[in-house]
Design a protein around this motif. Structure first.
Motif, PDB file in Angstrom:
ATOM      1  N   GLY A   5       0.767  -1.232   0.000  1.00 10.82           N
ATOM      2  CA  GLY A   5       0.000   0.000   0.000  1.00 10.82           C
ATOM      3  C   GLY A   5       0.799   1.283   0.000  1.00 10.82           C
ATOM      4  N   VAL A   6       2.123   1.197  -0.003  1.00  6.02           N
ATOM      5  CA  VAL A   6       2.949   2.406  -0.014  1.00  6.02           C
ATOM      6  C   VAL A   6       2.771   3.134  -1.348  1.00  6.02           C
ATOM      7  CG1 VAL A   6       5.292   3.321   0.067  1.00  6.02           C
ATOM      8  CG2 VAL A   6       4.634   1.447   1.581  1.00  6.02           C
ATOM      9  N   ASP A   7       2.391   4.411  -1.291  1.00  8.10           N
ATOM     10  CA  ASP A   7       2.168   5.228  -2.483  1.00  8.10           C
ATOM     11  C   ASP A   7       3.441   6.015  -2.787  1.00  8.10           C
ATOM     12  OD1 ASP A   7       1.450   7.168  -4.364  1.00  8.10           O
ATOM     13  OD2 ASP A   7      -0.586   7.321  -3.614  1.00  8.10           O
ATOM     14  N   LEU A   8       4.137   5.602  -3.843  1.00 10.52           N
ATOM     15  CA  LEU A   8       5.372   6.285  -4.250  1.00 10.52           C
ATOM     16  C   LEU A   8       5.184   7.077  -5.536  1.00 10.52           C
ATOM     17  CD1 LEU A   8       8.040   3.509  -3.535  1.00 10.52           C
ATOM     18  CD2 LEU A   8       7.432   5.470  -2.101  1.00 10.52           C
ATOM     19  N   ALA A   9       3.920   7.341  -5.888  1.00 10.58           N
ATOM     20  CA  ALA A   9       3.639   8.056  -7.140  1.00 10.58           C
ATOM     21  C   ALA A   9       4.282   9.434  -7.141  1.00 10.58           C
ATOM     22  CB  ALA A   9       2.130   8.172  -7.351  1.00 10.58           C
ATOM     23  N   TRP A  10       4.316  10.096  -5.982  1.00 13.82           N
ATOM     24  CA  TRP A  10       4.871  11.450  -5.937  1.00 13.82           C
ATOM     25  C   TRP A  10       6.383  11.432  -6.175  1.00 13.82           C
ATOM     26  CZ3 TRP A  10       8.299  13.426  -2.186  1.00 13.82           C
ATOM     27  CH2 TRP A  10       8.564  12.591  -1.095  1.00 13.82           C
ATOM     28  N   VAL A  11       7.064  10.354  -5.783  1.00 13.25           N
ATOM     29  CA  VAL A  11       8.501  10.235  -6.037  1.00 13.25           C
ATOM     30  C   VAL A  11       8.745  10.050  -7.535  1.00 13.25           C
ATOM     31  CG1 VAL A  11      10.592   8.914  -5.557  1.00 13.25           C
ATOM     32  CG2 VAL A  11       8.892   9.247  -3.757  1.00 13.25           C
ATOM     33  N   VAL A  12       7.933   9.180  -8.156  1.00  9.09           N
ATOM     34  CA  VAL A  12       8.008   8.975  -9.609  1.00  9.09           C
ATOM     35  C   VAL A  12       7.703  10.281 -10.333  1.00  9.09           C
ATOM     36  CG1 VAL A  12       6.982   7.750 -11.577  1.00  9.09           C
ATOM     37  CG2 VAL A  12       7.381   6.543  -9.417  1.00  9.09           C
ATOM     38  N   GLY A  13       6.682  10.990  -9.857  1.00  7.09           N
ATOM     39  CA  GLY A  13       6.261  12.240 -10.483  1.00  7.09           C
ATOM     40  C   GLY A  13       7.274  13.349 -10.367  1.00  7.09           C
ATOM     41  N   LEU A  14       8.186  13.235  -9.447  1.00 12.24           N
ATOM     42  CA  LEU A  14       9.231  14.247  -9.271  1.00 12.24           C
ATOM     43  C   LEU A  14      10.496  13.889 -10.041  1.00 12.24           C
ATOM     44  CD1 LEU A  14       9.992  16.868  -7.754  1.00 12.24           C
ATOM     45  CD2 LEU A  14      10.878  15.418  -5.921  1.00 12.24           C
ATOM     46  N   LEU A  15      10.969  12.668  -9.886  1.00 12.83           N
ATOM     47  CA  LEU A  15      12.259  12.278 -10.460  1.00 12.83           C
ATOM     48  C   LEU A  15      12.198  12.032 -11.970  1.00 12.83           C
ATOM     49  CD1 LEU A  15      13.621   9.876  -7.681  1.00 12.83           C
ATOM     50  CD2 LEU A  15      14.140  12.297  -8.040  1.00 12.83           C
ATOM     51  N   CYS A  16      11.174  11.327 -12.422  1.00 17.47           N
ATOM     52  CA  CYS A  16      11.104  10.971 -13.847  1.00 17.47           C
ATOM     53  C   CYS A  16      11.042  12.185 -14.774  1.00 17.47           C
ATOM     54  CB  CYS A  16       9.914  10.041 -14.105  1.00 17.47           C
ATOM     55  SG  CYS A  16      10.172   8.375 -13.452  1.00 17.47           S
ATOM     56  N   PRO A  17      10.136  13.132 -14.556  1.00 13.63           N
ATOM     57  CA  PRO A  17      10.098  14.277 -15.475  1.00 13.63           C
ATOM     58  C   PRO A  17      11.320  15.181 -15.353  1.00 13.63           C
ATOM     59  CG  PRO A  17       8.569  14.619 -13.665  1.00 13.63           C
ATOM     60  CD  PRO A  17       9.055  13.206 -13.559  1.00 13.63           C
ATOM     61  N   ALA A  18      11.877  15.285 -14.145  1.00 16.47           N
ATOM     62  CA  ALA A  18      13.065  16.118 -13.966  1.00 16.47           C
ATOM     63  C   ALA A  18      14.221  15.594 -14.813  1.00 16.47           C
ATOM     64  CB  ALA A  18      13.461  16.167 -12.496  1.00 16.47           C
ATOM     65  N   CYS A  19      14.456  14.295 -14.729  1.00 21.15           N
ATOM     66  CA  CYS A  19      15.557  13.686 -15.488  1.00 21.15           C
ATOM     67  C   CYS A  19      15.262  13.658 -16.988  1.00 21.15           C
ATOM     68  CB  CYS A  19      15.816  12.271 -14.980  1.00 21.15           C
ATOM     69  SG  CYS A  19      16.382  12.189 -13.256  1.00 21.15           S
ATOM     70  N   ALA A  20      14.041  13.250 -17.336  1.00 22.23           N
ATOM     71  CA  ALA A  20      13.695  13.113 -18.752  1.00 22.23           C
ATOM     72  C   ALA A  20      13.689  14.461 -19.467  1.00 22.23           C
ATOM     73  CB  ALA A  20      12.329  12.441 -18.885  1.00 22.23           C
TER      74      ALA A  20
END
Length: 453
Positions: free
Chosen positions: A420-435
């Motif tokens: 149940g751990v929601d890590l969407a906000w981590v994905v939403g921060l790191l992925c677009p920044a790098c890409a």
């Protein structure tokens, strides 16, 4: 006081004024309301005790405010509203994509704030619920109509009053009987703790789409460091304090979450006219931000298709339409407000965080704060009509977040596998920044030596 004559256009140096310390009052006051107090109930509803609720609120606020204040520091340098600056990343027409999501956030918060205020005065007002909602909408319309200067004054007065009123409320709340073990480290739950941190992060990020709107009138040579820290301190202190107060009251008062405003009024001495006025003042003040931001975003979306001259009457017309729509949406209220509010905050994070990552990487890492302002208003300028790279990164990131989501309406497979751990906000921060950084560097578009007009 005159109606503000500027809208999304550049603020010339001759009209710049003010000092960065005013931003402390703007953002402290933005948090000094019963909606922020209600947000503090959410960690308790997730099953955390007061110790872990307080820690998650503080950690989330300290993290989220970094991004919020980084947006605020853009205002004096660029002299334009926050969301029109997104044209430099998404293109003049492409910026409409994130603007559509941001408009939903403005309307969602307007509804949440209005419903809480109407609920708080329902037993004390001679008007019906619909009447209270309409009256609140009218008050917000008037303040937003006059604009920047009046909003700053309203927020400063609210901040000063709030320190006294919420100071008393905090002392009274701490004196309430609290069950044993609430301030100990026992009963830790990682899923609930991370969800609570995410709520506090998203709460601070919710100001990002319009934070620079309230610093754009400062002189261009204003210290970016001071703008950052005054904004950061105001929103962290105000947000953390109100949320912590909400968490304590949720544990100390039976049924507090059923009517946050009314219970808070009762704690402060009952249904006195003064206390009711204070609660309504706070809700009107924060709703003005949403109405003012929605107006800016609407003009930003329309302007590429029709060069509008924003006269006071045009301004009033747009604000009236937006306010009417937002007020009308309040009639579609959910019965379970707390669950609606929780889902709404998570919904915001899934769209806000990718946008903020793209915007901040572009401003701080790529263009170093140097933009050609005239081209932000010109589809034929260097930023183009549509930057498909930015749009693709933004939309793909939202799609990538889906497996990591955990809400009452949907739980993604990755979140399920992580208990149940929601890590969407981590994905939403790191992925677009790098890409975004990598793709824009590869395009070589940053070789342009843009200069601010």
């Amino acid at each position: 006081m005159k109606v503000e004559k500027r809208s999304i256009d550049f603020i010339p140096e001759s009209e710049r004024h003010g000092r960065p310390r005013s931003l402390f009052f703007v953002w402290f006051g933005a948090n000094a309301n019963i909606t922020t107090v209600a947000a503090g109930v959410l960690p308790i509803s997730l099953g955390l005790n007061l110790f872990w609720s307080a820690l998650s609120i503080l950690i989330g606020s300290l993290i989220g405010a970094i991004f919020m204040a980084s947006h605020s520091a853009q205002g004096p340098r660029l002299g334009i509203p926050q969301m029109i600056q997104s044209r430099a990343q998404f293109g003049v027409f492409g910026a409409i994509v994130p603007l559509l999501f941001v408009m939903l956030i403005y309307l969602g918060f307007f509804v949440s704030n209005t419903l809480l205020a109407a609920q708080a005065v329902s037993d004390l007002s001679p008007l019906s619920t619909a009447g209270n909602i309409a009256l609140l909408g009218a008050a917000c319309f008037l303040v937003a109509l006059f604009g920047y200067q009046l909003i700053h004054r309203v927020q400063k007065l609210l901040s000063l009053i709030s320190i006294a009123v919420f100071g008393i409320a905090t002392l009274l709340a701490l004196a309430l009987p609290i069950e044993a073990g609430q301030w100990t480290a026992q009963g830790f739950n990682l899923v609930s703790f991370l969800a609570s941190v995410s709520i506090a992060v998203t709460w601070q990020l919710s100001y990002a789409p319009y934070v620079a709107d309230y610093s754009r009138y400062l002189p261009s040579d204003t210290s970016a460091r001071q703008v950052f820290w005054y904004s950061y301190a105001g929103t962290v202190i105000g947000g953390s304090w109100m949320m912590l107060l909400g968490a304590v009251l949720a544990k100390g008062m039976v049924g507090f979450s059923d009517n946050v405003g009314l219970h808070l009024i009762g704690l402060l001495g009952g249904g006195t006219l003064l206390m009711v006025a204070f609660v309504l003042y706070g809700q009107i003040a924060i709703n003005v931000f949403n109405l003012y931001g929605a107006f800016m975003s609407t003009i930003t979306m329309i302007e590429p298709f029709s060069a509008l001259k924003i006269t006071p009457s045009v301004r009033a017309g747009f604000l009236l339409i937006i306010c009417t729509i937002a007020t009308g949406l309040c009639t579609l209220a959910q019965d379970d407000f707390l669950q609606f509010f929780l889902n709404f905050i998570f919904f915001m994070s899934y769209f806000l965080i990718p946008w903020t990552a793209i915007n901040l990487v572009d401003y701080y890492a790529l263009r170093k704060g140097v933009y050609r302002i005239a081209d932000i208003f010109d589809p034929a300028g260097i930023y183009g009509r549509v930057n498909w790279t930015a749009i693709a990164v933004f939309l793909c990131t939202i799609a990538l977040e889906i497996p990591f989501m955990n809400t009452s309406m949907y739980v993604g497979p990755v979140a399920t596998s992580l208990q149940g751990v929601d890590l969407a906000w981590v994905v939403g921060l790191l992925c677009p920044a790098c890409a975004y950084y990598a793709l824009m560097r590869r395009r070589g578009s940053l070789l342009i030596k843009a200069s601010q007009v």
